[in-house]
Design a protein around this motif. Structure first.
Motif, short mmCIF file in Angstrom:
data_model
loop_
_atom_site.label_atom_id
_atom_site.label_comp_id
_atom_site.label_asym_id
_atom_site.label_seq_id
_atom_site.Cartn_x
_atom_site.Cartn_y
_atom_site.Cartn_z
N PHE A 286 -9.44 1.95 4.60
CA PHE A 286 -10.20 1.57 3.41
C PHE A 286 -11.67 1.94 3.59
O PHE A 286 -12.28 2.54 2.71
N ILE A 287 -12.24 1.58 4.75
CA ILE A 287 -13.61 2.00 5.04
C ILE A 287 -13.57 3.20 5.96
O ILE A 287 -12.89 3.20 6.99
N THR A 288 -14.31 4.25 5.57
CA THR A 288 -14.39 5.45 6.39
C THR A 288 -15.51 5.25 7.41
O THR A 288 -16.63 4.90 7.03
N GLY A 289 -15.24 5.48 8.66
CA GLY A 289 -16.28 5.34 9.68
C GLY A 289 -17.35 6.40 9.52
O GLY A 289 -17.12 7.45 8.92
N ASN A 290 -18.55 6.12 10.03
CA ASN A 290 -19.65 7.07 9.86
C ASN A 290 -19.37 8.43 10.49
O ASN A 290 -19.74 9.46 9.93
N GLY B 83 -15.00 9.75 0.79
CA GLY B 83 -15.13 8.73 1.83
C GLY B 83 -15.64 7.45 1.20
O GLY B 83 -16.28 7.47 0.14
N ASN B 84 -15.30 6.35 1.84
CA ASN B 84 -15.69 5.05 1.30
C ASN B 84 -16.46 4.30 2.38
O ASN B 84 -15.96 4.13 3.49
N ALA B 85 -17.69 3.88 2.05
CA ALA B 85 -18.49 3.18 3.06
C ALA B 85 -19.11 1.94 2.46
O ALA B 85 -19.14 1.76 1.24
N ARG B 86 -19.59 1.07 3.35
CA ARG B 86 -20.34 -0.12 2.93
C ARG B 86 -21.82 0.22 3.05
O ARG B 86 -22.34 0.43 4.13
N GLY C 208 -28.74 1.85 4.57
CA GLY C 208 -27.78 1.55 5.62
C GLY C 208 -26.38 1.98 5.23
O GLY C 208 -26.04 2.04 4.04
N MET C 209 -25.59 2.32 6.24
CA MET C 209 -24.22 2.79 6.03
C MET C 209 -23.34 2.15 7.09
O MET C 209 -23.56 2.35 8.28
N ASN C 210 -22.40 1.33 6.65
CA ASN C 210 -21.48 0.67 7.57
C ASN C 210 -22.20 -0.06 8.71
O ASN C 210 -21.87 0.09 9.89
N GLY C 211 -23.22 -0.81 8.35
CA GLY C 211 -23.86 -1.68 9.33
C GLY C 211 -24.92 -1.05 10.19
O GLY C 211 -25.46 -1.70 11.09
N GLU C 212 -25.26 0.21 9.94
CA GLU C 212 -26.35 0.80 10.71
C GLU C 212 -27.26 1.61 9.78
O GLU C 212 -26.87 1.89 8.64
#
Ligand SMILES: Nc1nc2c(c(=O)[nH]1)N[C@H]1C(S)=C(S)[C@@H](COP(=O)(O)O)O[C@H]1N2
Ligand SMILES: [Mo]
Length: 537
Positions: A243-247, A312-315, A370-374
């Motif tokens: 679901f979430i694509t890693g950086n 891609g899907n990111a937070r 920010g992207m996936n916590g960084e």
């Protein structure tokens, strides 16, 4: 009597051009290595290979570029640079052979090619100083001098221009300054290799300030956190896109041959243009100290083929762009604002145009930090990039952004629009089979068919799967995680032996069924159903 004097005339006649070709290659190598080293002092983007490569990218017809992205993916740039070096090698061989007979002409040819590099480097959209010509000029001078010297060692080349018989004599007798040639060649090769290596390693170490500024970033807790992802929004099925694509796994599409390394401490964003009553210049800190939102957003590239990987899907964490624009006094066209296009510019001269209406219609358009916590990775736009849910990347997702200008679609065409892509490009509803892979050979019996479907900002309502020419059957949807993200789906299939074609299609929340009609990616994104052929054993 020396050995070669007994050699037949044929090979001996070839010796001089062959050594000329070798001289040419050495001169080319020397030129590039010198330029590489010099570009460290100027800036990495001023290296002739990078500059000519960038110019080549800009001049490439859209269809070819699309083909390159499709076939080489993220390594398209490596392939391009390899191609440039190969072409240069061929030219260098030619100039070397020329120089073995006409010394000055050969050297002049090297200088001429240096000029091309210099023109390309100073003509780049991100070039701000004539100093960008220096690496090409210095490289060309070094290369030309070397070729001139080596050609001189090859014998009486110079005099042969006026008195051809001397050249013939020299060639026929094989008499040339062998010692001098070998010594010069070896010394030049060694010096060039050293210069090139030093240049490369210094380039690698450059951007230290940018790296340090990124490491120093502490992302505050967002005032508006992302909705918790429902437990069953992320399926655990082997082979499905997470679901979430890693950086590190997130696709990358851009025209930057050298990833811009921007120092966040000196970075500024300017907001200005038509109808901007209060233009501003913001620092990275200004943005960090604003109210931050956190959202899961799926980004897709208009160059993605049906079934392709450029999604891609990111937070993401960032600043709401609509609020920022409103503070600057911007009104959307529907409220009487004079600007309908928001043009974003990046530090590397890219331009992207986004409809102001969409940015301000309530969706979570943002300046992401920010992207996936960084902090954003450099490849994905550090320190700040734009994102607008529902629009393809090329009309919304400016990386390394430094300027936002309010203007109109009538008065300005950004980079990709100038190259034949659509001015406005909402994401088309798409679905993809992630597993089984094309030409897989699963065992007969239960086979899990699964993948993702997306229709950003409309949301996915239904996914259906068809086996061969059978009826459409509804797939199971993962829980809804919002309309700006993709949605996973799965379909347990009782696979019978033999060859089968699996096809998928999605319906978005406006009730619109994904069209079967296949289109190319240009001008506004590929459409059509994804299918996968498998052989069940
Ligand atoms: N500065 C800059 N921003 C850019 C681009 C670019 O070439 N340069 N490419 C755009 C395109 S076409 C897409 S699809 C997205 C891709 O973002 P990603 O590389 O982080 O996945 O960035 C967009 N932003
Ligand atoms: Mo893209």
């Amino acid at each position: 009597m020396r050995d070669d004097e007994k050699e037949p005339a044929g090979p001996r006649r070839l010796l001089r051009p062959a050594l000329g070709a070798l001289s040419g290659l050495l001169a080319g190598f020397c030129a590039l290595a010198t330029a590489e080293l010099a570009s460290v002092a100027v800036r990495p983007q001023a290296s002739p290979v990078v500059a000519v490569g960038g110019a080549a990218i800009d001049m490439t017809p859209a269809a070819v570029k699309d083909w390159a992205i499709r076939h080489f993916g993220t390594s398209d740039k490596l392939v391009l640079q390899g191609g440039i070096v190969a072409v240069l090698a061929v030219i260098a061989v030619g100039l070397g052979v020329l120089a073995s007979r006409f010394r000055r002409a050969g050297a002049a040819g090297v200088l001429a090619f240096g000029t091309i590099g210099a023109v390309a480097a100073t003509g780049r959209p991100d070039s701000t100083s004539p100093a960008d010509a220096l690496p090409s000029v210095l490289g060309a001078v070094a290369g030309a001098l070397l070729l001139y010297t080596l050609a001189g060692r090859l014998g009486l080349a110079e005099r042969s221009e006026q008195e051809p018989w001397i050249g013939q004599l020299a060639a026929a007798s094989g008499s040339f300054d062998r010692r001098g040639f070998v010594l010069t060649a070896v010394a030049a090769a060694a010096a060039s290799a050293a210069a090139g290596a030093v240049g490369r390693s210094l380039t690698g170490a450059s951007g230290k300030d940018a790296v340090a500024s990124r490491e120093a970033v502490v992302l505050p807790r967002p005032a508006s956190p992302a909705r918790a992802v429902p437990a069953r929004a992320a399926l655990r099925i082997a082979g499905i896109s997470p679901f979430i694509t890693g950086n590190t796994g997130f696709y990358r599409v851009d025209t930057a041959l050298v990833v811009p390394k921007v120092d966040a401490t000196t970075w500024r964003l300017r907001v200005h243009g038509r109808g901007v009553r209060r233009p501003v210049v913001l620092s990275f800190d200004d943005l960090l100290h604003r109210e931050l939102i956190e959202r899961d957003i799926t980004l897709t590239c208009v160059s993605n083929e049906v079934g392709g990987p450029y999604a891609g899907n990111a937070r993401w964490v960032g600043v709401r762009l609509a609020d920022l624009l409103a503070e600057c006094g911007v009104r959307p066209p529907s409220k009487g604002g004079p600007a309908d296009q928001l043009v974003a510019r990046s530090v590397d001269g890219m331009t992207l145009g986004t409809p102001v209406e969409e940015v301000m219609d309530g969706r979570d358009a943002m300046l992401a930090l920010g992207m996936n916590g960084e902090p954003l990775p450099f490849e994905h736009g550090f320190p700040v990039r734009m994102l607008v849910p529902g629009l393809y990347g090329y009309v919304s997702a400016c990386k390394w952004i430094e300027d936002l200008e309010l203007t109109t679609f009538d008065s300005y065409d950004p980079y990709w629009v100038k190259r034949g892509w659509a001015r406005r490009a909402p994401v088309k509803t798409q679905s993809r089979i992630d597993t089984p892979k094309p030409f897989a050979r699963p065992r007969a019996g239960p086979v899990m068919v699964a993948g993702v479907a997306w229709a950003q900002h409309r949301g996915i309502d239904k996914v259906e799967v068809r086996v061969d020419d059978g009826p459409w059957q509804e797939a199971r949807l993962a829980d809804d995680a919002g309309r700006d993200t993709w949605r996973q789906w799965s379909f347990p299939w009782q696979a019978a032996k033999g060859g089968h074609t699996l096809t998928v299609r999605a319906t978005d929340r406006t009730g619109l069924l994904q069209t079967e009609r296949r289109t190319r990616t240009i001008p506004d994104g590929a459409s059509g159903w994804h299918s996968v052929v498998v052989t069940v054993e």
